[in-house]
Scaffold this motif. Structure first.
Motif, PDB file in Angstrom:
ATOM      1  N   GLU A 101       0.824  -1.210   0.000  1.00  0.00           N
ATOM      2  CA  GLU A 101       0.000   0.000   0.000  1.00  0.00           C
ATOM      3  C   GLU A 101       0.862   1.265   0.000  1.00  0.00           C
ATOM      4  O   GLU A 101       0.524   2.256  -0.649  1.00  0.00           O
ATOM      5  CB  GLU A 101      -0.938  -0.015   1.211  1.00  0.00           C
ATOM      6  CG  GLU A 101      -2.031  -1.080   1.110  1.00  0.00           C
ATOM      7  CD  GLU A 101      -2.786  -1.267   2.410  1.00  0.00           C
ATOM      8  OE1 GLU A 101      -2.500  -0.513   3.374  1.00  0.00           O
ATOM      9  OE2 GLU A 101      -3.653  -2.169   2.472  1.00  0.00           O
ATOM     10  N   THR A 102       1.971   1.218   0.714  1.00  0.00           N
ATOM     11  CA  THR A 102       2.895   2.359   0.741  1.00  0.00           C
ATOM     12  C   THR A 102       3.437   2.635  -0.663  1.00  0.00           C
ATOM     13  O   THR A 102       3.511   3.782  -1.107  1.00  0.00           O
ATOM     14  CB  THR A 102       4.071   2.079   1.701  1.00  0.00           C
ATOM     15  OG1 THR A 102       3.556   1.910   3.020  1.00  0.00           O
ATOM     16  CG2 THR A 102       5.056   3.236   1.695  1.00  0.00           C
ATOM     17  N   ILE A 103       3.824   1.553  -1.356  1.00  0.00           N
ATOM     18  CA  ILE A 103       4.355   1.702  -2.715  1.00  0.00           C
ATOM     19  C   ILE A 103       3.260   2.188  -3.669  1.00  0.00           C
ATOM     20  O   ILE A 103       3.506   3.062  -4.516  1.00  0.00           O
ATOM     21  CB  ILE A 103       4.956   0.369  -3.193  1.00  0.00           C
ATOM     22  CG1 ILE A 103       6.193   0.021  -2.351  1.00  0.00           C
ATOM     23  CG2 ILE A 103       5.335   0.434  -4.676  1.00  0.00           C
ATOM     24  CD1 ILE A 103       6.714  -1.388  -2.559  1.00  0.00           C
ATOM     25  N   GLN A 104       2.068   1.642  -3.529  1.00  0.00           N
ATOM     26  CA  GLN A 104       0.947   2.087  -4.372  1.00  0.00           C
ATOM     27  C   GLN A 104       0.648   3.568  -4.154  1.00  0.00           C
ATOM     28  O   GLN A 104       0.185   4.260  -5.059  1.00  0.00           O
ATOM     29  CB  GLN A 104      -0.300   1.249  -4.090  1.00  0.00           C
ATOM     30  CG  GLN A 104      -0.227  -0.163  -4.653  1.00  0.00           C
ATOM     31  CD  GLN A 104      -1.419  -1.022  -4.266  1.00  0.00           C
ATOM     32  OE1 GLN A 104      -2.016  -0.833  -3.190  1.00  0.00           O
ATOM     33  NE2 GLN A 104      -1.780  -1.962  -5.118  1.00  0.00           N
ATOM     34  N   GLY A 105       0.961   4.049  -2.945  1.00  0.00           N
ATOM     35  CA  GLY A 105       0.749   5.462  -2.631  1.00  0.00           C
ATOM     36  C   GLY A 105       1.820   6.369  -3.195  1.00  0.00           C
ATOM     37  O   GLY A 105       1.763   7.593  -3.047  1.00  0.00           O
ATOM     38  N   GLY A 106       2.835   5.775  -3.831  1.00  0.00           N
ATOM     39  CA  GLY A 106       3.859   6.577  -4.503  1.00  0.00           C
ATOM     40  C   GLY A 106       5.185   6.678  -3.776  1.00  0.00           C
ATOM     41  O   GLY A 106       6.094   7.382  -4.238  1.00  0.00           O
ATOM     42  N   THR A 107       5.327   5.984  -2.637  1.00  0.00           N
ATOM     43  CA  THR A 107       6.588   6.058  -1.890  1.00  0.00           C
ATOM     44  C   THR A 107       7.491   4.888  -2.249  1.00  0.00           C
ATOM     45  O   THR A 107       7.188   3.729  -1.935  1.00  0.00           O
ATOM     46  CB  THR A 107       6.323   6.050  -0.372  1.00  0.00           C
ATOM     47  OG1 THR A 107       5.507   7.174  -0.030  1.00  0.00           O
ATOM     48  CG2 THR A 107       7.632   6.147   0.401  1.00  0.00           C
ATOM     49  N   ILE A 108       8.588   5.191  -2.938  1.00  0.00           N
ATOM     50  CA  ILE A 108       9.591   4.177  -3.269  1.00  0.00           C
ATOM     51  C   ILE A 108      10.941   4.726  -2.833  1.00  0.00           C
ATOM     52  O   ILE A 108      11.587   5.487  -3.548  1.00  0.00           O
ATOM     53  CB  ILE A 108       9.596   3.856  -4.781  1.00  0.00           C
ATOM     54  CG1 ILE A 108       8.232   3.286  -5.207  1.00  0.00           C
ATOM     55  CG2 ILE A 108      10.707   2.870  -5.122  1.00  0.00           C
ATOM     56  CD1 ILE A 108       8.119   2.963  -6.675  1.00  0.00           C
ATOM     57  N   ASP A 109      11.363   4.371  -1.622  1.00  0.00           N
ATOM     58  CA  ASP A 109      12.615   4.900  -1.089  1.00  0.00           C
ATOM     59  C   ASP A 109      13.622   3.770  -0.870  1.00  0.00           C
ATOM     60  O   ASP A 109      14.219   3.640   0.189  1.00  0.00           O
ATOM     61  CB  ASP A 109      12.378   5.688   0.202  1.00  0.00           C
ATOM     62  CG  ASP A 109      11.748   4.840   1.295  1.00  0.00           C
ATOM     63  OD1 ASP A 109      11.266   3.729   0.979  1.00  0.00           O
ATOM     64  OD2 ASP A 109      11.749   5.269   2.464  1.00  0.00           O
ATOM     65  N   PHE A 110      13.772   2.925  -1.901  1.00  0.00           N
ATOM     66  CA  PHE A 110      14.695   1.799  -1.833  1.00  0.00           C
ATOM     67  C   PHE A 110      15.239   1.516  -3.233  1.00  0.00           C
ATOM     68  O   PHE A 110      14.691   1.979  -4.238  1.00  0.00           O
ATOM     69  CB  PHE A 110      14.002   0.555  -1.265  1.00  0.00           C
ATOM     70  CG  PHE A 110      12.627   0.323  -1.828  1.00  0.00           C
ATOM     71  CD1 PHE A 110      12.455  -0.258  -3.081  1.00  0.00           C
ATOM     72  CD2 PHE A 110      11.494   0.709  -1.128  1.00  0.00           C
ATOM     73  CE1 PHE A 110      11.196  -0.455  -3.615  1.00  0.00           C
ATOM     74  CE2 PHE A 110      10.225   0.514  -1.653  1.00  0.00           C
ATOM     75  CZ  PHE A 110      10.071  -0.066  -2.900  1.00  0.00           C
ATOM     76  N   ASP A 111      16.332   0.743  -3.269  1.00  0.00           N
ATOM     77  CA  ASP A 111      17.019   0.454  -4.529  1.00  0.00           C
ATOM     78  C   ASP A 111      16.887  -0.998  -4.959  1.00  0.00           C
ATOM     79  O   ASP A 111      17.201  -1.340  -6.097  1.00  0.00           O
ATOM     80  CB  ASP A 111      18.522   0.777  -4.392  1.00  0.00           C
ATOM     81  CG  ASP A 111      18.756   2.152  -3.799  1.00  0.00           C
ATOM     82  OD1 ASP A 111      18.437   3.129  -4.476  1.00  0.00           O
ATOM     83  OD2 ASP A 111      19.252   2.238  -2.652  1.00  0.00           O
ATOM     84  N   ARG A 112      16.472  -1.861  -4.055  1.00  0.00           N
ATOM     85  CA  ARG A 112      16.358  -3.289  -4.361  1.00  0.00           C
ATOM     86  C   ARG A 112      15.162  -3.854  -3.607  1.00  0.00           C
ATOM     87  O   ARG A 112      14.901  -3.455  -2.472  1.00  0.00           O
ATOM     88  CB  ARG A 112      17.641  -4.009  -3.919  1.00  0.00           C
ATOM     89  CG  ARG A 112      17.766  -5.462  -4.334  1.00  0.00           C
ATOM     90  CD  ARG A 112      18.069  -5.636  -5.802  1.00  0.00           C
ATOM     91  NE  ARG A 112      19.290  -4.964  -6.186  1.00  0.00           N
ATOM     92  CZ  ARG A 112      20.511  -5.510  -6.102  1.00  0.00           C
ATOM     93  NH1 ARG A 112      20.652  -6.719  -5.623  1.00  0.00           N
ATOM     94  NH2 ARG A 112      21.561  -4.843  -6.513  1.00  0.00           N
ATOM     95  N   VAL A 113      14.450  -4.774  -4.243  1.00  0.00           N
ATOM     96  CA  VAL A 113      13.298  -5.414  -3.597  1.00  0.00           C
ATOM     97  C   VAL A 113      13.526  -6.921  -3.554  1.00  0.00           C
ATOM     98  O   VAL A 113      13.861  -7.539  -4.567  1.00  0.00           O
ATOM     99  CB  VAL A 113      11.983  -5.119  -4.343  1.00  0.00           C
ATOM    100  CG1 VAL A 113      10.809  -5.797  -3.637  1.00  0.00           C
ATOM    101  CG2 VAL A 113      11.741  -3.616  -4.433  1.00  0.00           C
ATOM    102  N   ILE A 114      13.333  -7.483  -2.374  1.00  0.00           N
ATOM    103  CA  ILE A 114      13.463  -8.922  -2.149  1.00  0.00           C
ATOM    104  C   ILE A 114      12.132  -9.423  -1.604  1.00  0.00           C
ATOM    105  O   ILE A 114      11.441  -8.693  -0.878  1.00  0.00           O
ATOM    106  CB  ILE A 114      14.612  -9.200  -1.153  1.00  0.00           C
ATOM    107  CG1 ILE A 114      15.961  -8.800  -1.782  1.00  0.00           C
ATOM    108  CG2 ILE A 114      14.629 -10.664  -0.715  1.00  0.00           C
ATOM    109  CD1 ILE A 114      17.070  -8.617  -0.778  1.00  0.00           C
ATOM    110  N   ALA A 115      11.767 -10.642  -1.961  1.00  0.00           N
ATOM    111  CA  ALA A 115      10.503 -11.193  -1.467  1.00  0.00           C
ATOM    112  C   ALA A 115      10.640 -12.684  -1.212  1.00  0.00           C
ATOM    113  O   ALA A 115      11.358 -13.385  -1.930  1.00  0.00           O
ATOM    114  CB  ALA A 115       9.384 -10.945  -2.476  1.00  0.00           C
ATOM    115  N   THR A 116       9.944 -13.161  -0.180  1.00  0.00           N
ATOM    116  CA  THR A 116       9.843 -14.605   0.006  1.00  0.00           C
ATOM    117  C   THR A 116       8.800 -15.108  -0.994  1.00  0.00           C
ATOM    118  O   THR A 116       7.899 -14.348  -1.398  1.00  0.00           O
ATOM    119  CB  THR A 116       9.424 -14.947   1.444  1.00  0.00           C
ATOM    120  OG1 THR A 116       8.230 -14.209   1.786  1.00  0.00           O
ATOM    121  CG2 THR A 116      10.529 -14.595   2.432  1.00  0.00           C
ATOM    122  N   PRO A 117       8.895 -16.365  -1.444  1.00  0.00           N
ATOM    123  CA  PRO A 117       7.980 -16.870  -2.474  1.00  0.00           C
ATOM    124  C   PRO A 117       6.504 -16.704  -2.136  1.00  0.00           C
ATOM    125  O   PRO A 117       5.686 -16.412  -3.020  1.00  0.00           O
ATOM    126  CB  PRO A 117       8.370 -18.354  -2.580  1.00  0.00           C
ATOM    127  CG  PRO A 117       9.806 -18.396  -2.173  1.00  0.00           C
ATOM    128  CD  PRO A 117       9.935 -17.363  -1.089  1.00  0.00           C
TER     129      PRO A 117
END
Length: 231
Positions: A101-117
Motif C-alpha cells: 500500500e505504501t508503494i501504491q501510494g507513490g513512496t519508493i525509497d529503496f534500490d532493491r526489492v526482495i521477497a519470500t515466495p
C-alpha cells in the motif's frame, strides 16, 4: 588564450578514436574524474543481441569483490520469522500488504526489492510500478528466496544487477573514482566475466561489439576487446 577547465582538460586527455587496454582505460577514467563529488565509474557495452527475443535476453547479477561504494536501500516483502530475519540482516524496509500500500501510494525509497515466495501474490500487484523501474523481484536474480539473510547481505555488500536494454546496451556502475585502480580493475573483470557467462543461446556472431568505461562526469574511454576473454 582562455584557460581550460578541468572538464575540457579531461576531454583532451582522451583520444576518442583510440582503443585502450583495460589498465590504461581505468587509469584515465580515474585521473579524469574531477567533479566535486565521488563519481561512479561505469561500464557501457553494446552487445550483439536483440532483447525482443527471449533467447537473446541478457540479465543477471554479479557480486563485485570490492563493493560498489554505494549505500543500497533494501525493501523486503516477508511475514513472521522471515520479516524478523530480514530486519536482523539490515533490510531498510520490511512489510507485506502494508508495504504494498505504501508503494501504491507513490513512496519508493529503496534500490532493491526482495521477497519470500509466499509474498509474490502481493508483490505481483505492483508489477506496473516496480517493473518499469527494474525493481521486480525475480527468482533467477536471487531476489525471490527464502534465504532473505543472504539476499539482503548480497544486495548491501556489492551486488550489481544488469539487464540489456532495447538497443542491445548494458551499463552498470563498478565502483567509485575514489577506489584504487586495482580495486576498479578487479570489479571490472568480475563484471565482464558475469556478462560473458550470461551470453544467451540465441546470440549469433560477435557478442561484445563495443565496450567503454567512464566516470559520471568524465569522457568515455574505449576499451580494446582483445583483452576480454570470450567477447
Amino acid at each position: 588564450m582562455a584557460k581550460l577547465t578541468k572538464r575540457q582538460k579531461a576531454l583532451t586527455a582522451v583520444d576518442r578514436e583510440k582503443f585502450y587496454g583495460v589498465d590504461e582505460a581505468i587509469s584515465l577514467v580515474k585521473s579524469n574524474a574531477t567533479a566535486k563529488f565521488d563519481e561512479t565509474v561505469e561500464v557501457a557495452l553494446n552487445l550483439g543481441v536483440d532483447p525482443r527475443h527471449a533467447d537473446q535476453m541478457v540479465r543477471g547479477v554479479v557480486n563485485l569483490p570490492k563493493g560498489t561504494g554505494k549505500t543500497v536501500r533494501v525493501a523486503v516483502f516477508a511475514k513472521g520469522g522471515k520479516a524478523d530475519e530480514a530486519k536482523a540482516a539490515g533490510a531498510d524496509v520490511v512489510g507485506a500488504e502494508d508495504l504494498m500500500e505504501t508503494i501504491q501510494g507513490g513512496t519508493i525509497d529503496f534500490d532493491r526489492v526482495i521477497a519470500t515466495p509466499d509474498m509474490m501474490g502481493v508483490v505481483g500487484r505492483l508489477g506496473k510500478v516496480l517493473g518499469p523501474k527494474g525493481l521486480m523481484p525475480n527468482p533467477k536474480l536471487g531476489t525471490v528466496t527464502m534465504d532473505v539473510t543472504k539476499a539482503v547481505t548480497d544486495a548491501k555488500s556489492g551486488q550489481v544487477e544488469f539487464r540489456v536494454e532495447k538497443a542491445g546496451i548494458v551499463h552498470a556502475g563498478i565502483g567509485k573514482a575514489s577506489f584504487s585502480e586495482d580495486d576498479l580493475k578487479e570489479n571490472f573483470r568480475a563484471f565482464m566475466d558475469a556478462i560473458i557467462k550470461n551470453k544467451p543461446s540465441g546470440a549469433k556472431g560477435k557478442f561484445v561489439k563495443k565496450l567503454s568505461v567512464s566516470s559520471s562526469m568524465g569522457p568515455g574511454v574505449k576499451v580494446a576487446l582483445e583483452e576480454i576473454a570470450g567477447a
